[in-house]
Design a protein around this motif. Structure first.
Motif, PDB file in Angstrom:
ATOM      1  N   ASP A  95       0.803  -1.220   0.000  1.00 36.22           N
ATOM      2  CA  ASP A  95       0.000   0.000   0.000  1.00 36.22           C
ATOM      3  C   ASP A  95       0.839   1.274   0.000  1.00 36.22           C
ATOM      4  O   ASP A  95       0.304   2.378   0.109  1.00 36.22           O
ATOM      5  N   ALA A  96       2.166   1.138  -0.075  1.00 36.47           N
ATOM      6  CA  ALA A  96       3.050   2.290  -0.208  1.00 36.47           C
ATOM      7  C   ALA A  96       4.229   1.884  -1.079  1.00 36.47           C
ATOM      8  O   ALA A  96       4.731   0.758  -0.983  1.00 36.47           O
ATOM      9  N   ASP A  97       4.663   2.794  -1.943  1.00 32.01           N
ATOM     10  CA  ASP A  97       5.786   2.517  -2.839  1.00 32.01           C
ATOM     11  C   ASP A  97       7.118   2.936  -2.232  1.00 32.01           C
ATOM     12  O   ASP A  97       8.170   2.415  -2.599  1.00 32.01           O
ATOM     13  N   ALA A  98       7.063   3.894  -1.307  1.00 32.33           N
ATOM     14  CA  ALA A  98       8.281   4.375  -0.655  1.00 32.33           C
ATOM     15  C   ALA A  98       7.967   4.751   0.778  1.00 32.33           C
ATOM     16  O   ALA A  98       6.849   5.181   1.091  1.00 32.33           O
ATOM     17  N   ASP A 276      26.016  19.156   3.918  1.00 30.02           N
ATOM     18  CA  ASP A 276      24.886  19.025   4.839  1.00 30.02           C
ATOM     19  C   ASP A 276      24.102  17.761   4.522  1.00 30.02           C
ATOM     20  O   ASP A 276      23.672  17.535   3.390  1.00 30.02           O
ATOM     21  N   HIS A 277      23.898  16.902   5.548  1.00 29.42           N
ATOM     22  CA  HIS A 277      23.170  15.647   5.336  1.00 29.42           C
ATOM     23  C   HIS A 277      21.754  15.881   4.835  1.00 29.42           C
ATOM     24  O   HIS A 277      21.166  15.029   4.159  1.00 29.42           O
ATOM     25  N   GLU A 278      21.169  17.058   5.133  1.00 32.17           N
ATOM     26  CA  GLU A 278      19.795  17.328   4.710  1.00 32.17           C
ATOM     27  C   GLU A 278      19.676  17.471   3.197  1.00 32.17           C
ATOM     28  O   GLU A 278      18.609  17.294   2.623  1.00 32.17           O
ATOM     29  N   GLU A 279      20.781  17.775   2.547  1.00 33.32           N
ATOM     30  CA  GLU A 279      20.767  18.011   1.111  1.00 33.32           C
ATOM     31  C   GLU A 279      20.519  16.738   0.312  1.00 33.32           C
ATOM     32  O   GLU A 279      20.003  16.786  -0.809  1.00 33.32           O
ATOM     33  N   TYR A 280      20.861  15.575   0.883  1.00 31.90           N
ATOM     34  CA  TYR A 280      20.856  14.337   0.106  1.00 31.90           C
ATOM     35  C   TYR A 280      19.685  13.412   0.409  1.00 31.90           C
ATOM     36  O   TYR A 280      19.590  12.334  -0.157  1.00 31.90           O
ATOM     37  N   GLY A 281      18.806  13.813   1.305  1.00 33.01           N
ATOM     38  CA  GLY A 281      17.576  13.053   1.513  1.00 33.01           C
ATOM     39  C   GLY A 281      17.742  11.707   2.175  1.00 33.01           C
ATOM     40  O   GLY A 281      16.873  10.847   2.083  1.00 33.01           O
ATOM     41  N   GLY A 282      18.866  11.502   2.851  1.00 34.73           N
ATOM     42  CA  GLY A 282      19.036  10.293   3.640  1.00 34.73           C
ATOM     43  C   GLY A 282      19.648   9.122   2.904  1.00 34.73           C
ATOM     44  O   GLY A 282      20.018   9.203   1.732  1.00 34.73           O
ATOM     45  N   ALA A 283      19.766   8.007   3.620  1.00 39.38           N
ATOM     46  CA  ALA A 283      20.330   6.775   3.076  1.00 39.38           C
ATOM     47  C   ALA A 283      19.202   5.867   2.604  1.00 39.38           C
ATOM     48  O   ALA A 283      18.058   5.999   3.031  1.00 39.38           O
ATOM     49  N   LEU A 284      19.568   4.954   1.727  1.00 43.23           N
ATOM     50  CA  LEU A 284      18.571   4.049   1.148  1.00 43.23           C
ATOM     51  C   LEU A 284      18.900   2.613   1.530  1.00 43.23           C
ATOM     52  O   LEU A 284      20.058   2.190   1.426  1.00 43.23           O
ATOM     53  N   LEU A 285      17.911   1.881   2.013  1.00 45.68           N
ATOM     54  CA  LEU A 285      18.097   0.459   2.274  1.00 45.68           C
ATOM     55  C   LEU A 285      17.898  -0.260   0.943  1.00 45.68           C
ATOM     56  O   LEU A 285      16.777  -0.463   0.485  1.00 45.68           O
ATOM     57  N   LEU A 286      19.015  -0.611   0.326  1.00 49.52           N
ATOM     58  CA  LEU A 286      18.985  -1.236  -0.994  1.00 49.52           C
ATOM     59  C   LEU A 286      18.710  -2.727  -0.891  1.00 49.52           C
ATOM     60  O   LEU A 286      19.233  -3.408  -0.011  1.00 49.52           O
ATOM     61  N   GLY A 287      17.913  -3.224  -1.803  1.00 45.67           N
ATOM     62  CA  GLY A 287      17.683  -4.658  -1.883  1.00 45.67           C
ATOM     63  C   GLY A 287      16.347  -5.129  -1.357  1.00 45.67           C
ATOM     64  O   GLY A 287      16.063  -6.325  -1.379  1.00 45.67           O
ATOM     65  N   VAL A 288      15.501  -4.217  -0.870  1.00 44.88           N
ATOM     66  CA  VAL A 288      14.182  -4.616  -0.388  1.00 44.88           C
ATOM     67  C   VAL A 288      13.107  -4.122  -1.349  1.00 44.88           C
ATOM     68  O   VAL A 288      13.304  -3.160  -2.088  1.00 44.88           O
ATOM     69  N   ALA A 289      11.968  -4.810  -1.323  1.00 41.90           N
ATOM     70  CA  ALA A 289      10.844  -4.403  -2.154  1.00 41.90           C
ATOM     71  C   ALA A 289      10.352  -3.044  -1.677  1.00 41.90           C
ATOM     72  O   ALA A 289      10.150  -2.830  -0.490  1.00 41.90           O
ATOM     73  N   GLY A 290      10.182  -2.119  -2.578  1.00 44.06           N
ATOM     74  CA  GLY A 290       9.823  -0.753  -2.215  1.00 44.06           C
ATOM     75  C   GLY A 290      11.071   0.088  -2.056  1.00 44.06           C
ATOM     76  O   GLY A 290      12.199  -0.412  -2.114  1.00 44.06           O
ATOM     77  N   LEU A 291      10.861   1.372  -1.849  1.00 42.64           N
ATOM     78  CA  LEU A 291      11.974   2.317  -1.656  1.00 42.64           C
ATOM     79  C   LEU A 291      11.982   2.749  -0.203  1.00 42.64           C
ATOM     80  O   LEU A 291      10.986   3.255   0.303  1.00 42.64           O
TER      81      LEU A 291
END
Length: 332
Positions: A95-98, A276-291
Motif C-alpha cells: 500500500d506504499a511505494d516508498a 549538509d546531510h539534509e541536502e541528500y535526503g538520507g540513506a537508502l536500504l537497498l535490496g528490499v521491495a519498495g523504496l
C-alpha cells in the motif's frame, strides 16, 4: 506514487517532520499520495489547510513511538502499533511505494528486513549512503545494515550501489572500490580478499581495486564497498570530522579579526550546504521491495522534502526493477 512518512520518528519530530511533509507536496503530482503515519490528533492540524487539488494526503494512526535509544529488535516486536512498524507494514502490504523515516535506525532496518521481501536475487539488504566529496558524490555501502557479511553480500552491495549511481547520478560505468587498510593486493582480512576475487570476476562491474578511507575524497571511485560495522563507524567519523572542522574554521575567523567572519560567511555557508546531510535526503536500504529511505535523526524539513524528491526520482527511474534485472541469472 504512494509515499509514507513516519511523522513521529526523529530528534525533532513531529513538528519538523510534518513541516517537511507539507513542504514536499509541491513535488508531487495530483495522482500521488502522501501517507503520514503517527498520532492523528497531532498530524491533522498540519494538513487541515492542504489544497484538495494537489496530491491526496492520508493519515494512518499509530499510537506508539520507538525511541531513539530503544533496543531495535525488541522495540519492533513489542511496539506493534508504533509509527515505524505501522509504516513498514503499509509497504509490506503493497500500500506504499516508498517509506521515509528519521527514527531509530536499528528499528527501521530490523522492521525492513523482517517485514519487507527482498528483491529477487538479493541475499541481504544494505544501507547505501551518499558522501559528498570535492569530485562529486560517492556511495558508501553498507553503512550499517549487515555488520557480519559474507563475501557474496559485499559483491551484491557493489552491484546494488552501481545500479543506483547509474540511475540517479547518471554515471554510466561507476567505479567500484573495496575499502581496505592498504591498496596492496596482499593486504586485508579473509573477507576482503575473497570479496576482491568476486569483484574481479564480475565483468559487469568497473572494479578499480582496494581503496583506503582517505581515497574516497580523491575522486578515485564512485562506489565504496565495506561491511556494515566499518561503514557505520566511517560514516559517523566523517560527520564528526566535518562538524569539528567547520567549528574550528568559525573560531579561527572570529579570532583573526572582527570582520573576518562576516567576509567569510558566504563561503562558509556554501561549503556547509554542500556537506549538509539534509541536502541528500538520507540513506537508502537497498535490496528490499519498495523504496526505503532513512534520513538523519536530526533531520529538519529540508531533509524530509529532499527524501520525498529522491523517492520520486527513484520510482520514476525504476531503480528496483533495474536491480532485479541486473541480478537475474540471464544477466550473468
Amino acid at each position: 506514487m504512494r509515499i509514507a512518512i513516519d511523522a513521529m520518528g526523529g530528534d525533532h519530530a513531529p513538528e519538523k517532520i510534518l513541516q517537511g511533509a507539507v513542504d514536499s507536496l509541491d513535488l508531487l503530482d495530483s495522482s500521488d499520495e502522501l501517507i503520514l503515519v503517527g498520532r492523528p490528533e497531532i498530524i491533522q492540524p498540519w494538513i487541515a489547510g492542504v489544497s484538495t487539488h494537489g496530491p491526496s494526503v492520508r493519515v494512518v494512526a499509530a499510537a506508539d513511538v520507538i525511541g531513539m535509544d530503544e533496543s531495535p529488535v525488541e522495540a519492533v516486536r513489542k511496539k506493534r502499533d508504533s509509527s515505524i512498524v505501522k509504516m513498514v507494514k503499509i509497504a509490506a502490504a503493497g500500500d506504499a511505494d516508498a517509506i521515509i523515516s528519521a527514527g531509530n535506525t536499528g528499528a527501521l532496518v530490523a522492521a525492513g528486513v523482517l517485514m519487507l521481501k527482498s528483491l529477487a536475487g538479493v541475499e541481504r539488504p544494505g544501507i547505501a549512503c551518499t558522501i559528498p566529496t570535492p569530485h562529486g558524490v560517492v556511495m558508501l555501502c553498507d553503512a550499517g545494515a549487515n555488520v557480519t557479511p559474507k563475501p557474496a553480500h559485499l559483491h551484491q552491495y557493489a552491484v546494488l550501489a552501481s545500479v543506483y549511481m547509474q540511475a540517479l547520478h547518471h554515471i554510466e560505468n561507476p567505479r567500484v572500490g573495496l575499502l581496505n587498510v592498504g591498496t596492496e593486493e596482499g593486504k586485508g582480512t579473509p573477507l576482503i580478499k575473497e570479496t576482491r576475487g568476486l569483484l574481479e570476476k564480475d565483468q559487469s562491474l568497473n572494479f578499480v581495486g582496494y581503496v583506503e578511507g582517505r581515497e574516497m575524497f580523491k575522486g578515485v571511485c564512485d562506489v565504496v564497498v565495506t561491511d556494515g560495522f566499518t561503514g557505520n563507524v566511517m560514516l559517523k567519523v566523517i560527520e564528526g570530522m566535518n562538524s569539528s572542522f567547520m567549528t574550528m574554521l568559525h573560531q579561527a575567523a572570529v579570532e583573526h579579526s572582527p570582520t573576518a567572519l562576516a567576509d567569510f560567511k558566504p563561503l562558509l555557508s556554501r561549503v556547509t550546504s554542500r556537506y549538509d546531510h539534509e541536502e541528500y535526503g538520507g540513506a537508502l536500504l537497498l535490496g528490499v521491495a519498495g523504496l526505503f529511505f532513512k534520513v538523519h535523526g536530526a533531520a529538519g524539513p529540508r531533509a524530509i522534502r529532499n527524501a520525498v524528491r529522491r523517492a520520486k526520482d527513484a520510482g520514476r527511474l525504476n531503480v528496483n526493477a533495474r536491480i532485479v534485472q541486473r541480478l537475474s541469472p540471464s544477466a550473468v
